[in-house]
Each structure stands twice: as C-alpha cells, then as structure tokens.
Design an enzyme around this catalytic site. Structure first.
Site, PDB file in Angstrom:
ATOM      1  N   ASP A  18      -8.544  -0.150 -25.294  1.00  0.00           N
ATOM      2  CA  ASP A  18      -9.196  -0.270 -23.997  1.00  0.00           C
ATOM      3  C   ASP A  18      -9.210   1.037 -23.237  1.00  0.00           C
ATOM      4  O   ASP A  18      -8.455   1.945 -23.535  1.00  0.00           O
ATOM      5  CB  ASP A  18      -8.464  -1.321 -23.156  1.00  0.00           C
TER       6      ASP A  18
ATOM      7  N   ARG B 224      -1.211  -8.494 -20.897  1.00  0.00           N
ATOM      8  CA  ARG B 224      -2.157  -8.188 -21.965  1.00  0.00           C
ATOM      9  C   ARG B 224      -1.619  -7.130 -22.925  1.00  0.00           C
ATOM     10  O   ARG B 224      -2.152  -6.974 -24.029  1.00  0.00           O
ATOM     11  CB  ARG B 224      -3.510  -7.756 -21.414  1.00  0.00           C
TER      12      ARG B 224
ATOM     13  N   GLU C 223       2.348  -8.978   8.965  1.00  0.00           N
ATOM     14  CA  GLU C 223       2.370  -7.533   9.160  1.00  0.00           C
ATOM     15  C   GLU C 223       3.313  -6.842   8.184  1.00  0.00           C
ATOM     16  O   GLU C 223       3.371  -5.621   8.129  1.00  0.00           O
ATOM     17  CB  GLU C 223       2.801  -7.195  10.597  1.00  0.00           C
TER      18      GLU C 223
ATOM     19  N   PRO D  91       0.817  -1.223   0.000  1.00  0.00           N
ATOM     20  CA  PRO D  91       0.000   0.000   0.000  1.00  0.00           C
ATOM     21  C   PRO D  91       0.846   1.266   0.000  1.00  0.00           C
ATOM     22  O   PRO D  91       0.377   2.342  -0.327  1.00  0.00           O
ATOM     23  CB  PRO D  91      -0.799  -0.114   1.306  1.00  0.00           C
TER      24      PRO D  91
HETATM   25  C1  9WO Z   1      -0.064  -3.406   5.965  1.00  0.00           C
HETATM   26  C2  9WO Z   1      -0.623  -2.183   6.392  1.00  0.00           C
HETATM   27  C3  9WO Z   1      -1.557  -1.853   7.366  1.00  0.00           C
HETATM   28  C4  9WO Z   1      -1.908  -0.502   7.516  1.00  0.00           C
HETATM   29  C5  9WO Z   1      -1.336   0.468   6.704  1.00  0.00           C
HETATM   30  C6  9WO Z   1      -0.403   0.133   5.733  1.00  0.00           C
HETATM   31  C7  9WO Z   1      -0.048  -1.203   5.614  1.00  0.00           C
HETATM   32  N1  9WO Z   1       0.831  -1.756   4.751  1.00  0.00           N
HETATM   33  C8  9WO Z   1       0.815  -3.086   4.973  1.00  0.00           C
HETATM   34  C9  9WO Z   1       1.661  -3.978   4.182  1.00  0.00           C
HETATM   35  O1  9WO Z   1       2.447  -3.563   3.374  1.00  0.00           O
HETATM   36  N2  9WO Z   1       1.498  -5.306   4.387  1.00  0.00           N
HETATM   37  C10 9WO Z   1       2.315  -6.308   3.718  1.00  0.00           C
HETATM   38  C11 9WO Z   1       1.864  -6.728   2.349  1.00  0.00           C
HETATM   39  C12 9WO Z   1       2.230  -7.515   4.474  1.00  0.00           C
HETATM   40  C13 9WO Z   1       0.826  -7.801   4.718  1.00  0.00           C
HETATM   41  C14 9WO Z   1       0.091  -8.007   3.381  1.00  0.00           C
HETATM   42  N3  9WO Z   1       0.504  -7.049   2.434  1.00  0.00           N
HETATM   43  C15 9WO Z   1      -0.325  -6.271   1.711  1.00  0.00           C
HETATM   44  C16 9WO Z   1      -0.032  -5.742   0.484  1.00  0.00           C
HETATM   45  N4  9WO Z   1      -1.525  -5.866   2.109  1.00  0.00           N
HETATM   46  N5  9WO Z   1      -2.045  -5.063   1.137  1.00  0.00           N
HETATM   47  C17 9WO Z   1      -1.152  -4.992   0.151  1.00  0.00           C
HETATM   48  C18 9WO Z   1      -1.337  -4.210  -1.056  1.00  0.00           C
HETATM   49  C19 9WO Z   1      -0.381  -4.274  -2.076  1.00  0.00           C
HETATM   50  C20 9WO Z   1      -0.582  -3.510  -3.207  1.00  0.00           C
HETATM   51  N6  9WO Z   1      -1.653  -2.707  -3.341  1.00  0.00           N
HETATM   52  C21 9WO Z   1      -2.570  -2.646  -2.350  1.00  0.00           C
HETATM   53  C22 9WO Z   1      -2.440  -3.393  -1.187  1.00  0.00           C
END
Ligand code: 9WO
Length: 255
Positions: free
Chosen positions: A181, A166, A128, A101
């Site tokens: 697209d 794609r 985490e 994120p």
């Molecule tokens: C967890 C988290 C919680 C609150 C705010 C920010 C945060 N970042 C993460 C994080 O990077 N977590 C790692 C990757 C490990 C847990 C699962 N992960 C993840 C990647 N959750 N969501 C994503 C992600 C990746 C790409 N685009 C959107 C979400």
C-alpha cells in the site's frame, strides 16, 4: 492484539467491531476490543463525567477521576488478555494513548511499530478537553491524525485502530497488499484498474493486460514515483530507491 477505548460514546465503535476487515479480525480472535464508558465509574446520581473549567471559559472539562478508574479497568482487562507486565505488574507493551490535536502526527511509519504492541488503551476526549492532571499521570503518548480539531477523539481512535489492525499478520486477505500500500515503501500508490477493460471510452494501460510481470512491476513503480514526485515532493525527497528502482527511474528520465 488488545484494544480498549475509553469513551462516553462507545456505540460509535460499531464502525470497527461490526463492519469490514476489522470486524473479521475481531471475529477471528486476532483482535479484542473493549469499549469502556467513564460514566460507569461515577458515584453521583447524574453520572457526571464533566464539570465547568476552573478559571472560567466556555464549555466543560472531563473530570479526572472517572477517567482514571476507567483506564485502571482497561489495564486490568489488558492483563487478563495476556498483555505483558513487568515485575511490578505494570503493563510493558500496552500504552495509554490520548487522541489529541496536540499529539505526534500519525504516519504509516509510526503505525508499523504499533502492530508489535500487545495492546493499546485509547482515551477519547470530548467537550473542551480532559483535566490536565489525568493526562500527566495516566497518558503515555498523545497522537494526532492531522492538524484539525474535531468534536471528539473517537474518530481518530478508529482511524488509528484501523491503520494498526490492517498491519497485523494474516488480517488482510493477501499479506502482500498490506505491504504494497501507499506509504509503506515511502511512495504514493500506483493507479488500479479492473473489469471491464473499456469504461466510458477509457481503456486499461496495455502493459497491465500483457501478463509480463516484470514490465508490470516497472510500470507500477514508475507510476508511484511520478505521482509521489508531483504530489508529495516531501516524500519524494526522502525516498531511497533500490538499485533496480534507480535503473527504472533513469530509463523513465525521473530524477
Ligand atoms: C480542542 C482544541 C481546540 C483548539 C486547539 C486545540 C484543541 N485541542 C482540543 C482537544 O484536544 N480536544 C479534546 C479532544 C476534547 C475535545 C475533542 N477532542 C478532539 C480530539 N478534537 N479533535 C481531536 C483530534 C484528535 C486527534 N487528531 C486530530 C484531532
């Protein structure tokens, strides 16, 4: 194009390797996908890849060493699959990407140049997160698919691979469709219709049945412009119409 995914859930990637256009691209040898499990690079009996966080707090953190070894293996495989290296044998056009994120948000605009990579090594986090030292030493780019937090990086990795694959030459049935697209020209897509001509009392716009290709092109563009202006004013603001498109917009009273 070469893809390696680093994931403790490699079976998830059957969604890419076993279904649809991405599966066909792999079968045709246009794409190679290696799934590498960090657990295969552990040295203890429990195949540990996570540990409690230093400083306390909830959950677990993915350890750096198994991930480092998995990424190193992926880089070796990338070289074996022809990804370019420099004079020091470092991969030149095959970045290590962490799906997070915190990353730069993926858009069609950022996808387009990725189709020119030799390959990509995609690191999928769980728990985490990942030990920061691994991210600092081994990750070239962090990419997000949107402002939300998931349970892992695997689905974002598949979204990224699908959007890039794609766009590879001759992967889509008709190269044009990849170009036409949504977003490619900076606009949302036009409506699509197919048989039957009558569906629950609803018909198809006459122009689409006219066979008049110039009028059809004009209608489709005006639909795109109207949708984009109404639904994505940010995209509409940035859109630069061609001379022909400007004439069509004027005739349709769209500014
Ligand atoms: C967890 C988290 C919680 C609150 C705010 C920010 C945060 N970042 C993460 C994080 O990077 N977590 C790692 C990757 C490990 C847990 C699962 N992960 C993840 C990647 N959750 N969501 C994503 C992600 C990746 C790409 N685009 C959107 C979400």
């Amino acid at each position: 194009m070469y893809f390696a995914v680093i994931s403790i859930m490699p079976d998830m990637f059957a969604a890419i390797s076993d279904f649809g256009i991405t599966s066909r691209a792999i079968a045709q040898g246009k794409v190679t996908l290696d799934c590498i499990n960090p657990r295969d690079f552990t040295s203890d009996n429990y195949r540990r890849i996570d540990e409690r966080p230093f400083g306390g707090g909830p959950g677990m953190v993915m350890m750096a060493e198994p991930l480092a070894k998995a990424i190193t293996q992926a880089k070796q495989l990338a070289k074996q699959h022809g990804c370019c290296v420099d004079s020091e044998q470092n991969l030149q056009n095959c970045p290590v990407v962490y799906l997070s994120p915190q990353g730069e948000t993926l858009t069609e605009g950022s996808v387009v140049p990725m189709a020119n990579y030799d390959g990509m090594i995609l690191l999928c986090g769980r728990y985490e997160g990942v030990d920061e030292r691994l991210l600092q030493k081994y990750v070239d780019r962090q990419i997000s698919i949107g402002d939300y937090v998931l349970t892992g990086g695997e689905l974002p990795a598949m979204v990224l691979m699908d959007s890039v694959i794609r766009r590879l030459p001759d992967v889509m049935g008709d190269d044009q469709s990849a170009q036409q697209d949504s977003f490619v020209d900076g606009l949302l897509d036009c409506p699509h219709y197919t048989k039957p001509t009558e569906f629950e009392g609803e018909s198809v716009p006459d122009v689409l049945l006219s066979g008049h290709h110039a009028n059809i092109a004009k209608w489709r563009f005006v639909q795109q412009a109207t949708r984009t202006k109404n639904l994505r004013p940010d995209l509409w603001q940035a859109f630069k119409p061609s001379k022909q498109q400007t004439k069509w917009l004027t005739a349709a009273n769209i500014d």
